[in-house]
Design a protein around this motif. Structure first.
Motif, PDB file in Angstrom:
ATOM      1  N   ALA A  50     -35.363  12.780 -21.377  1.00 31.71           N
ATOM      2  CA  ALA A  50     -34.540  11.669 -20.893  1.00 31.71           C
ATOM      3  C   ALA A  50     -35.377  10.664 -20.116  1.00 31.71           C
ATOM      4  O   ALA A  50     -35.247   9.442 -20.311  1.00 31.71           O
ATOM      5  CB  ALA A  50     -33.406  12.204 -20.023  1.00 31.71           C
ATOM      6  N   ARG A  54     -36.056   6.637 -21.091  1.00 30.73           N
ATOM      7  CA  ARG A  54     -35.108   5.860 -20.285  1.00 30.73           C
ATOM      8  C   ARG A  54     -35.224   4.353 -20.473  1.00 30.73           C
ATOM      9  O   ARG A  54     -34.246   3.628 -20.282  1.00 30.73           O
ATOM     10  CB  ARG A  54     -35.257   6.219 -18.801  1.00 30.73           C
ATOM     11  CG  ARG A  54     -36.534   5.723 -18.140  1.00 30.73           C
ATOM     12  CD  ARG A  54     -36.738   6.376 -16.779  1.00 30.73           C
ATOM     13  NE  ARG A  54     -37.864   5.821 -16.042  1.00 30.73           N
ATOM     14  CZ  ARG A  54     -39.142   6.078 -16.292  1.00 30.73           C
ATOM     15  NH1 ARG A  54     -39.467   6.888 -17.291  1.00 30.73           N
ATOM     16  NH2 ARG A  54     -40.094   5.536 -15.550  1.00 30.73           N
ATOM     17  N   TYR A  59     -28.002   5.911 -23.648  1.00 29.02           N
ATOM     18  CA  TYR A  59     -27.363   7.221 -23.626  1.00 29.02           C
ATOM     19  C   TYR A  59     -28.082   8.194 -24.555  1.00 29.02           C
ATOM     20  O   TYR A  59     -28.490   7.826 -25.663  1.00 29.02           O
ATOM     21  CB  TYR A  59     -25.897   7.129 -24.068  1.00 29.02           C
ATOM     22  CG  TYR A  59     -25.009   6.403 -23.093  1.00 29.02           C
ATOM     23  CD1 TYR A  59     -24.577   7.014 -21.913  1.00 29.02           C
ATOM     24  CD2 TYR A  59     -24.595   5.101 -23.352  1.00 29.02           C
ATOM     25  CE1 TYR A  59     -23.755   6.343 -21.022  1.00 29.02           C
ATOM     26  CE2 TYR A  59     -23.775   4.423 -22.462  1.00 29.02           C
ATOM     27  CZ  TYR A  59     -23.362   5.046 -21.297  1.00 29.02           C
ATOM     28  OH  TYR A  59     -22.558   4.366 -20.413  1.00 29.02           O
ATOM     29  N   LEU A  60     -28.204   9.435 -24.102  1.00 27.84           N
ATOM     30  CA  LEU A  60     -28.764  10.506 -24.919  1.00 27.84           C
ATOM     31  C   LEU A  60     -27.759  11.630 -25.039  1.00 27.84           C
ATOM     32  O   LEU A  60     -27.155  12.048 -24.045  1.00 27.84           O
ATOM     33  CB  LEU A  60     -30.052  11.050 -24.300  1.00 27.84           C
ATOM     34  CG  LEU A  60     -31.276  10.143 -24.286  1.00 27.84           C
ATOM     35  CD1 LEU A  60     -32.407  10.810 -23.522  1.00 27.84           C
ATOM     36  CD2 LEU A  60     -31.716   9.808 -25.704  1.00 27.84           C
ATOM     37  N   VAL A 115     -26.035  12.004 -21.475  1.00 32.31           N
ATOM     38  CA  VAL A 115     -26.730  11.529 -20.278  1.00 32.31           C
ATOM     39  C   VAL A 115     -26.865  10.013 -20.293  1.00 32.31           C
ATOM     40  O   VAL A 115     -27.194   9.416 -21.335  1.00 32.31           O
ATOM     41  CB  VAL A 115     -28.134  12.174 -20.213  1.00 32.31           C
ATOM     42  CG1 VAL A 115     -28.963  11.559 -19.104  1.00 32.31           C
ATOM     43  CG2 VAL A 115     -28.016  13.677 -20.016  1.00 32.31           C
ATOM     44  N   CYS A 117     -29.164   7.266 -19.142  1.00 31.56           N
ATOM     45  CA  CYS A 117     -30.563   7.157 -18.709  1.00 31.56           C
ATOM     46  C   CYS A 117     -30.774   6.101 -17.626  1.00 31.56           C
ATOM     47  O   CYS A 117     -31.800   6.120 -16.945  1.00 31.56           O
ATOM     48  CB  CYS A 117     -31.465   6.844 -19.904  1.00 31.56           C
ATOM     49  SG  CYS A 117     -31.574   8.198 -21.095  1.00 31.56           S
ATOM     50  N   LEU A 120     -30.960   7.790 -13.867  1.00 35.61           N
ATOM     51  CA  LEU A 120     -31.857   8.929 -13.652  1.00 35.61           C
ATOM     52  C   LEU A 120     -32.675   8.849 -12.371  1.00 35.61           C
ATOM     53  O   LEU A 120     -33.141   9.872 -11.866  1.00 35.61           O
ATOM     54  CB  LEU A 120     -32.826   9.059 -14.833  1.00 35.61           C
ATOM     55  CG  LEU A 120     -32.239   9.556 -16.159  1.00 35.61           C
ATOM     56  CD1 LEU A 120     -33.310   9.499 -17.242  1.00 35.61           C
ATOM     57  CD2 LEU A 120     -31.674  10.958 -16.021  1.00 35.61           C
ATOM     58  N   CYS A 189     -25.484  10.824 -13.633  1.00 37.57           N
ATOM     59  CA  CYS A 189     -26.169  10.624 -14.912  1.00 37.57           C
ATOM     60  C   CYS A 189     -25.679  11.528 -16.040  1.00 37.57           C
ATOM     61  O   CYS A 189     -25.844  11.179 -17.217  1.00 37.57           O
ATOM     62  CB  CYS A 189     -27.686  10.764 -14.746  1.00 37.57           C
ATOM     63  SG  CYS A 189     -28.264  12.349 -14.166  1.00 37.57           S
ATOM     64  N   PHE A 211     -29.337  19.497 -18.011  1.00 39.45           N
ATOM     65  CA  PHE A 211     -30.757  19.270 -18.286  1.00 39.45           C
ATOM     66  C   PHE A 211     -31.505  20.596 -18.276  1.00 39.45           C
ATOM     67  O   PHE A 211     -31.284  21.428 -17.395  1.00 39.45           O
ATOM     68  CB  PHE A 211     -31.411  18.384 -17.220  1.00 39.45           C
ATOM     69  CG  PHE A 211     -31.019  16.949 -17.237  1.00 39.45           C
ATOM     70  CD1 PHE A 211     -31.465  16.098 -18.241  1.00 39.45           C
ATOM     71  CD2 PHE A 211     -30.211  16.436 -16.239  1.00 39.45           C
ATOM     72  CE1 PHE A 211     -31.113  14.762 -18.242  1.00 39.45           C
ATOM     73  CE2 PHE A 211     -29.853  15.103 -16.231  1.00 39.45           C
ATOM     74  CZ  PHE A 211     -30.297  14.255 -17.234  1.00 39.45           C
TER      75      PHE A 211
END
Length: 227
Positions: A50, A54, A59-60, A115, A117, A120, A189, A211
């Motif tokens: 991530a 970033r 988004y992941l 997530v 990014c 973060l 996040c 994570f």
């Protein structure tokens, strides 16, 4: 037998060697800022992934464990990604989880998180503080059964790399105040997360913060330096 699994960017050459793309090279190869990326591949759900992506992706959606070779729901993925009000990434992540959570035996195996990014940095700041203050504690938890793992012991036994980020912080000596800040940063996040209670009939998933993280090992100088 056990379900098949897969990883990202694998290219097999005639001598049987399998090459996989480095995440830093993947980041460099993306020419535009993407709204989202969905990784239908094993072990991609790491904080390192991530953080590396970033700048090129908002988004992941990815998994902290392996992903079974049946993969994500390609029969209905377009319903989520081309929804009337824009991509429904949470809905897609939920559908992936509930599909596998509804199966039985080893096939009831899934971890997933979505997530943001752009959120973060607060997580990076508190992690930086925790790891700088607890170098000895970090080194001491190698092989500890108290840390949530995401790899299977029976599979590629040398690849014991991926553990839960919050579990590492908790076990290396983070204070209650730091854990409170970790939790606040994670809430910002991690937009969705879910995990089956057991993965591949072998890993009990008691903690799942959204994570994974590489855990430094004494004898892995190359990987320790890389990470």
């Amino acid at each position: 037998g056990m379900p098949m699994v897969k990883s990202i960017g694998v290219q097999n050459v005639p001598d049987g060697t399998a090459y996989e793309i480095d995440i830093t090279e993947l980041a460099d190869a993306i020419p535009i800022k993407l709204d989202y990326m969905i990784f239908d591949a094993c072990f991609m759900g790491g904080i390192e992934v991530a953080y590396e992506l970033r700048e090129v992706c908002r988004y992941l959606c990815f998994s902290q464990t392996e992903i079974l070779s049946d993969g994500m729901g390609y029969t209905d993925i377009t319903d989520y990604l081309f929804a009337k009000d824009g991509p429904d990434l949470t809905g897609f992540s939920e559908s992936y989880y509930f599909h596998y959570a509804g199966l039985t035996g080893s096939y009831r195996s899934a971890t997933i998180s979505l997530v943001d990014c752009t959120a973060l940095e607060p997580l990076a700041e508190v992690c930086r503080e925790i790891f700088q203050e607890n170098r000895d504690g970090l080194a001491a938890i190698e092989g500890s059964s108290q840390v949530q793992q995401y790899f299977r012991d029976a599979y590629r036994s040398i690849h014991k790399w991926y553990y839960d980020l919050r579990s590492i912080c908790r076990n290396c000596g983070a204070s209650e105040d730091q854990l409170t800040r970790i939790d606040a940063a994670l809430r910002e996040c991690v937009k969705y997360k879910a995990a089956t209670p057991i993965f591949m009939s072998s890993i009990k998933i008691n903690e799942h913060c959204g994570f994974s993280m590489y855990l430094p090992y004494k004898d892995r100088n190359y990987l320790n330096t890389f990470y």
